[in-house]
Design an enzyme around this catalytic site. Structure first.
Site, mmCIF file in Angstrom:
data_model
loop_
_atom_site.group_PDB
_atom_site.id
_atom_site.type_symbol
_atom_site.label_atom_id
_atom_site.label_comp_id
_atom_site.label_asym_id
_atom_site.label_seq_id
_atom_site.Cartn_x
_atom_site.Cartn_y
_atom_site.Cartn_z
ATOM 1 N N CYS A 106 0.865 -1.175 0.000
ATOM 2 C CA CYS A 106 0.000 0.000 0.000
ATOM 3 C C CYS A 106 0.903 1.226 0.000
ATOM 4 O O CYS A 106 1.621 1.460 0.975
ATOM 5 C CB CYS A 106 -0.927 0.001 1.209
ATOM 6 S SG CYS A 106 -1.959 1.476 1.321
ATOM 7 N N CYS A 257 -5.188 6.039 -3.213
ATOM 8 C CA CYS A 257 -4.463 4.775 -3.320
ATOM 9 C C CYS A 257 -3.102 5.081 -3.922
ATOM 10 O O CYS A 257 -3.017 5.509 -5.079
ATOM 11 C CB CYS A 257 -5.229 3.772 -4.187
ATOM 12 S SG CYS A 257 -4.347 2.213 -4.460
#
Length: 318
Positions: A106, A257
């Site tokens: 991530c 993101c």
């Protein structure tokens, strides 16, 4: 601003969090992509997928797009394997999606993870210096900057390279709010992404991401899906600018993101063709991040992601 919270976990939710009573936690975010953070320096904390989902529940838990456990790499099987090639990766980012499933990486989470390590006094990282951490997507090197953190995300690659090279697309994506399926390009940033270009902001706003878009064919392990609108003009003073929304695997739509921003820049740059810039600004609902392409030491092109990280609260589970 940090503030102390006492959160009473819902004993009737799908994960029994009573066993975690007394556990210290923090809540942080990177451009709105938010996480529950746990320090586990002794490697003794076992959190089940059900407990992760309960802690990340926005109504009955702390709330977050995912959960990050900070654990020494030597105390985790994946971390020990990584240490053979990256002995300086002392800390491992054990990342779980909001539904409790494991995730490789991530990009926003990496920045928040390092900021958490600093805040907890587990590492020291003055501005301008770098730190290497372990993730399931490999070792990542992070530099502390004046405005946050810059992360070498490593090399990117097309998931279906033959189709990407021959046709500049590899799949079709359908989503509520879009009248017809759209061509897309799938990119791996250590985790899978499928990028769709839209013509105008109105299309991006009309796209509904309450449910997962349908990708055909989908990458083998599922995919995150980015819907992207190039700016007009696309490039200004050598910098490309795009705006995107994203549906993340195991989470739903998120405010940002990091790996998705990198993948979106990869795809738009590929579609733009020769002469496209190496520096990009990516606008997301939660803010903006920077993406830069550069040649890595091993000869492969790498992607750097830069942006802020904030710890908003710390507390103890009750």
């Amino acid at each position: 601003m940090d503030e102390t919270l006492a959160v009473a976990a819902d004993r009737n939710s799908t994960g029994d969090t009573a066993a975690l009573s007394g556990l210290k936690f923090s809540k942080g975010h990177g451009t709105g992509n938010d996480f529950v953070l746990l320090a586990d320096p002794n490697g003794t904390l076992a959190v089940t997928p059900e407990q992760v989902a309960a802690l990340c529940d926005r109504h009955r838990g702390i709330g977050g797009d995912g959960l990050i456990r900070a654990v020494p790499s030597r105390l985790l099987a994946e971390g020990r394997e990584l240490l053979t090639h990256h002995p300086d990766a002392e800390w491992f980012m054990d990342y779980r999606n909001g539904d409790g499933s494991l995730s490789e990486m991530c990009g926003n989470g990496v920045r928040v993870f390092v900021h958490f390590l600093i805040t907890e006094g587990l590492v020291e990282l003055p501005a301008g210096e770098s730190l290497t951490i372990g993730t399931r997507g490999g070792a990542k090197t992070i530099v502390r900057t004046a405005g946050g953190y810059a992360v070498d995300m490593g090399p990117w690659e097309f998931i279906f390279p033959g189709e990407a090279t021959a046709r500049a697309m590899d799949s079709l994506v359908s989503a509520a709010g879009l009248e017809v399926a759209r061509p897309a390009l799938s990119v791996s940033m250590g985790n899978p992404h499928t990028v769709v270009a839209l013509a105008e902001p109105a299309e991006l706003e009309a796209t509904q991401l309450f449910t997962a878009p349908h990708v055909d064919p989908a990458p083998p392990h599922g995919t995150n899906v980015e819907f992207v609108v190039p700016s007009e003009p696309l490039v200004h003073e050598g910098v490309g600018t795009i705006t995107m929304r994203v549906h993340e695997r195991g989470v739903g739509e998120t405010q940002s993101c990091g790996t998705g921003a990198c993948a979106a820049a990869v795809a738009i740059r590929h579609w733009a063709g020769q002469g496209a810039p190496d520096v990009w600004n990516v606008h997301v609902p939660g803010g903006a991040v920077g993406v830069k392409f550069f040649l890595g030491a091993e000869g492969h092109e790498h992607v750097e992601l830069s942006g802020p990280a904030v710890i908003v609260a710390s507390g103890t589970l009750s």
